[in-house]
Design a protein around this motif. Structure first.
Motif, PDB file in Angstrom:
ATOM      1  N   GLY A 183       0.798  -1.218   0.000  1.00  0.00           N
ATOM      2  CA  GLY A 183       0.000   0.000   0.000  1.00  0.00           C
ATOM      3  C   GLY A 183       0.832   1.270   0.000  1.00  0.00           C
ATOM      4  N   LYS A 184       2.108   1.152  -0.341  1.00  0.00           N
ATOM      5  CA  LYS A 184       3.004   2.314  -0.381  1.00  0.00           C
ATOM      6  C   LYS A 184       3.127   2.852  -1.802  1.00  0.00           C
ATOM      7  CE  LYS A 184       6.087   0.267   3.107  1.00  0.00           C
ATOM      8  NZ  LYS A 184       7.482  -0.194   3.328  1.00  0.00           N
ATOM      9  N   ALA A 185       3.586   4.089  -1.909  1.00  0.00           N
ATOM     10  CA  ALA A 185       3.967   4.620  -3.216  1.00  0.00           C
ATOM     11  C   ALA A 185       5.230   3.899  -3.671  1.00  0.00           C
ATOM     12  CB  ALA A 185       4.218   6.126  -3.125  1.00  0.00           C
ATOM     13  N   VAL A 186       5.296   3.546  -4.936  1.00  0.00           N
ATOM     14  CA  VAL A 186       6.463   2.826  -5.456  1.00  0.00           C
ATOM     15  C   VAL A 186       7.658   3.767  -5.450  1.00  0.00           C
ATOM     16  CG1 VAL A 186       7.437   1.682  -7.483  1.00  0.00           C
ATOM     17  CG2 VAL A 186       5.056   1.273  -6.835  1.00  0.00           C
ATOM     18  N   SER A 187       8.745   3.345  -4.794  1.00  0.00           N
ATOM     19  CA  SER A 187       9.899   4.220  -4.608  1.00  0.00           C
ATOM     20  C   SER A 187      10.617   4.534  -5.922  1.00  0.00           C
ATOM     21  CB  SER A 187      10.886   3.601  -3.612  1.00  0.00           C
ATOM     22  OG  SER A 187      11.297   2.314  -4.040  1.00  0.00           O
ATOM     23  N   ILE A 188      10.804   3.536  -6.762  1.00  0.00           N
ATOM     24  CA  ILE A 188      11.359   3.754  -8.102  1.00  0.00           C
ATOM     25  C   ILE A 188      10.308   3.273  -9.088  1.00  0.00           C
ATOM     26  CG2 ILE A 188      13.196   3.210  -9.746  1.00  0.00           C
ATOM     27  CD1 ILE A 188      15.063   2.776  -7.392  1.00  0.00           C
ATOM     28  N   ALA A 189       9.591   4.218  -9.686  1.00  0.00           N
ATOM     29  CA  ALA A 189       8.406   3.882 -10.482  1.00  0.00           C
ATOM     30  C   ALA A 189       8.670   3.723 -11.967  1.00  0.00           C
ATOM     31  CB  ALA A 189       7.330   4.941 -10.280  1.00  0.00           C
ATOM     32  N   SER A 190       9.864   4.065 -12.433  1.00  0.00           N
ATOM     33  CA  SER A 190      10.182   3.866 -13.848  1.00  0.00           C
ATOM     34  C   SER A 190      11.667   3.647 -14.010  1.00  0.00           C
ATOM     35  CB  SER A 190       9.714   5.054 -14.699  1.00  0.00           C
ATOM     36  OG  SER A 190      10.418   6.226 -14.348  1.00  0.00           O
ATOM     37  N   SER A 191      12.016   2.911 -15.044  1.00  0.00           N
ATOM     38  CA  SER A 191      13.414   2.642 -15.342  1.00  0.00           C
ATOM     39  C   SER A 191      13.544   2.392 -16.837  1.00  0.00           C
ATOM     40  CB  SER A 191      13.910   1.419 -14.560  1.00  0.00           C
ATOM     41  OG  SER A 191      13.254   0.239 -14.997  1.00  0.00           O
ATOM     42  N   ALA A 192      14.772   2.381 -17.311  1.00  0.00           N
ATOM     43  CA  ALA A 192      15.007   2.096 -18.727  1.00  0.00           C
ATOM     44  C   ALA A 192      14.740   0.623 -19.003  1.00  0.00           C
ATOM     45  CB  ALA A 192      16.442   2.449 -19.100  1.00  0.00           C
TER      46      ALA A 192
END
Length: 202
Positions: A183-192
């Motif tokens: 239920g947390k915000a995703v800490s790293i939400a995008s990557s290559a």
């Protein structure tokens, strides 16, 4: 002068029409694109992404049968997909390689590939790369994770070292899933998303 202006106008119309066939980059928080589009699974059934979604969300991964990066990520993909299923996150793999559809990326080849690698999730044929265009997916493997509300919370690679499993320092997709499930915000939400290019028809 008039002819030149007319020519440029026609070129602009043609280019705009061509670009409009590809949707814009999929932003975080966006709903599942083309969620009701029915694609053929290797079982022969037609499945939509909404139908594949489970109570805690949906993981969509664009893949290919013939790609060195797929071979390098084979065990990692199987592990993260099994983890998703265990935690009630639906899993769909999508093959959008239309340019090679008559050969190594045919439905029969997909079925054989899934059998060899013991897929226990959907493996869908994306005709005319319609789903890949909607997601703006360009590589294999490329991952998109949606939460239980069907909102995009992570997009990108499986981890930070797609070419070398021994050099992985961050399990990006797994970490995103853990954050989402907690239920947390995703800490790293995008990557290559590094990998083979999706082979669309020209």
């Amino acid at each position: 002068m008039f002819k030149s202006a007319l020519y440029l106008s026609l070129c602009t119309v043609i280019l705009t029409s061509f670009r409009s066939g590809r949707d814009a980059n999929l932003d975080l928080g966006a709903p599942i694109p083309k969620a009701e589009l029915r694609l053929t699974d290797i079982s022969g059934k037609e499945i939509s992404l909404n139908a594949a979604k489970s109570s805690n969300g949906l993981l969509v991964i664009f893949v290919a049968n013939q790609c060195p990066y797929m071979l390098r990520n084979k065990e990692r993909l199987q592990t993260v997909c099994a983890f998703a299923q265990k935690n009630n996150v639906g899993v769909v793999m999508v093959n959008s390689n239309e340019a090679n559809r008559a050969e190594s990326e045919s439905l029969a080849a997909m079925k054989n590939y899934a059998g060899q690698h013991q897929f226990s999730w959907y493996y869908l044929l994306d005709k005319n790369a319609e789903l890949a265009d909607a997601f703006d997916a360009n590589h294999t493997p490329e991952c998109f994770l949606f939460d239980k509300a069907g909102k995009l919370v992570y997009k990108g690679g499986v981890d930070d070292s797609p070419g070398n499993a021994d050099a992985v320092k961050a399990h990006l997709l797994r970490n995103a899933m853990n954050d989402m499930l907690a239920g947390k915000a995703v800490s790293i939400a995008s990557s290559a998303a590094l990998g083979c290019n999706i082979k669309r028809k020209l």
